[in-house]
Design a protein around this motif. Structure first.
Motif, mmCIF file in Angstrom:
data_model
loop_
_atom_site.group_PDB
_atom_site.id
_atom_site.type_symbol
_atom_site.label_atom_id
_atom_site.label_comp_id
_atom_site.label_asym_id
_atom_site.label_seq_id
_atom_site.Cartn_x
_atom_site.Cartn_y
_atom_site.Cartn_z
ATOM 1 N N TYR A 26 28.543 36.177 49.634
ATOM 2 C CA TYR A 26 29.319 37.407 49.735
ATOM 3 C C TYR A 26 28.505 38.527 50.363
ATOM 4 C CZ TYR A 26 26.831 38.050 45.323
ATOM 5 O OH TYR A 26 25.872 38.113 44.357
ATOM 6 N N GLY A 27 29.234 39.452 50.977
ATOM 7 C CA GLY A 27 28.586 40.628 51.530
ATOM 8 C C GLY A 27 28.276 41.643 50.453
ATOM 9 N N THR A 84 26.754 48.515 54.706
ATOM 10 C CA THR A 84 27.145 47.196 54.247
ATOM 11 C C THR A 84 26.455 46.131 55.085
ATOM 12 O OG1 THR A 84 29.022 45.744 53.719
ATOM 13 C CG2 THR A 84 29.191 47.053 55.736
ATOM 14 N N ILE A 85 26.315 44.949 54.510
ATOM 15 C CA ILE A 85 25.698 43.822 55.198
ATOM 16 C C ILE A 85 26.504 42.571 54.863
ATOM 17 C CG2 ILE A 85 24.063 43.371 53.314
ATOM 18 C CD1 ILE A 85 21.981 42.678 55.520
ATOM 19 N N SER A 86 26.682 41.720 55.855
ATOM 20 C CA SER A 86 27.488 40.514 55.668
ATOM 21 C C SER A 86 26.765 39.489 54.798
ATOM 22 C CB SER A 86 27.812 39.890 57.021
ATOM 23 O OG SER A 86 26.606 39.470 57.662
ATOM 24 N N TRP A 87 27.486 38.453 54.401
ATOM 25 C CA TRP A 87 26.907 37.444 53.509
ATOM 26 C C TRP A 87 25.694 36.763 54.144
ATOM 27 C CZ3 TRP A 87 26.607 32.389 55.131
ATOM 28 C CH2 TRP A 87 27.383 32.057 56.245
ATOM 29 N N SER A 118 25.288 40.806 60.108
ATOM 30 C CA SER A 118 26.120 41.928 60.530
ATOM 31 C C SER A 118 25.962 43.091 59.567
ATOM 32 C CB SER A 118 27.590 41.479 60.573
ATOM 33 O OG SER A 118 28.425 42.551 60.920
ATOM 34 N N THR A 119 25.790 44.281 60.110
ATOM 35 C CA THR A 119 25.637 45.478 59.287
ATOM 36 C C THR A 119 26.532 46.594 59.826
ATOM 37 O OG1 THR A 119 23.768 46.250 60.610
ATOM 38 C CG2 THR A 119 23.243 44.946 58.654
ATOM 39 N N LYS A 178 18.942 42.111 53.383
ATOM 40 C CA LYS A 178 19.329 41.197 52.295
ATOM 41 C C LYS A 178 18.349 40.036 52.266
ATOM 42 C CE LYS A 178 23.824 39.207 50.896
ATOM 43 N NZ LYS A 178 24.015 37.775 51.105
ATOM 44 N N SER A 183 29.378 44.656 45.530
ATOM 45 C CA SER A 183 29.563 43.343 46.145
ATOM 46 C C SER A 183 30.987 43.191 46.668
ATOM 47 C CB SER A 183 29.265 42.228 45.136
ATOM 48 O OG SER A 183 30.277 42.161 44.149
ATOM 49 N N ASP A 184 31.147 42.289 47.655
ATOM 50 C CA ASP A 184 32.467 41.949 48.184
ATOM 51 C C ASP A 184 33.188 43.175 48.731
ATOM 52 O OD1 ASP A 184 32.164 40.039 45.427
ATOM 53 O OD2 ASP A 184 32.635 39.034 47.319
#
Length: 124
Positions: free
Chosen positions: A32-33, A50-53, A57-58, A72, A98-99
């Motif tokens: 999860y991101g 935010t950052i992807s799982w 990607s940010t 992360k 999260s998410d």
């Protein structure tokens, strides 16, 4: 359910740096991101980054672009927020989440968990 605990907040002078950490437990971290929000006194909670799982990607709020970096470490189940060139207006309680989901209008919402927050105070 994911459990999140932030650390690393504190008092810093304007122009200084802090690194926030958020330790996650309860679910496979790489699924999860993650993201950071903040809430200043008397203001609504706002999206920060935010950052992807996968970590590939940010995205950042305009107010922190070029100064903050989200990262992360899936091996440590931890997400970080490196904050440089801090300003007094960055003073807030910072929350890990999260998410995250991005709406068509660009706004982010949280469908997962929130941490209890860590306070950052930037003095002028």
């Amino acid at each position: 359910q994911v459990r999140l605990v932030e650390s690393g907040g504190g008092l810093v002078q304007a122009g200084g740096s802090l690194r926030l950490s958020c330790a996650a437990s309860g679910r496979t971290f790489s699924d999860y991101g993650m993201g950071w929000f903040r809430q200043a006194p008397g203001k609504v909670r706002e999206f920060v980054a935010t950052i992807s799982w996968s970590g590939g990607s940010t995205d950042y709020a305009d107010s922190v672009k070029g100064r903050f970096t989200i990262s992360k470490d899936n091996a440590k189940n931890t997400v970080y927020l490196q904050m440089n060139s801090l300003k007094p207006e960055d003073t807030a309680v910072y929350y890990c989440a999260s998410d995250l989901r991005r709406a068509p209008n660009g706004r982010y919402s949280v469908t997962g968990s929130w941490g209890p927050g860590t306070r950052v105070t930037v003095s002028s």
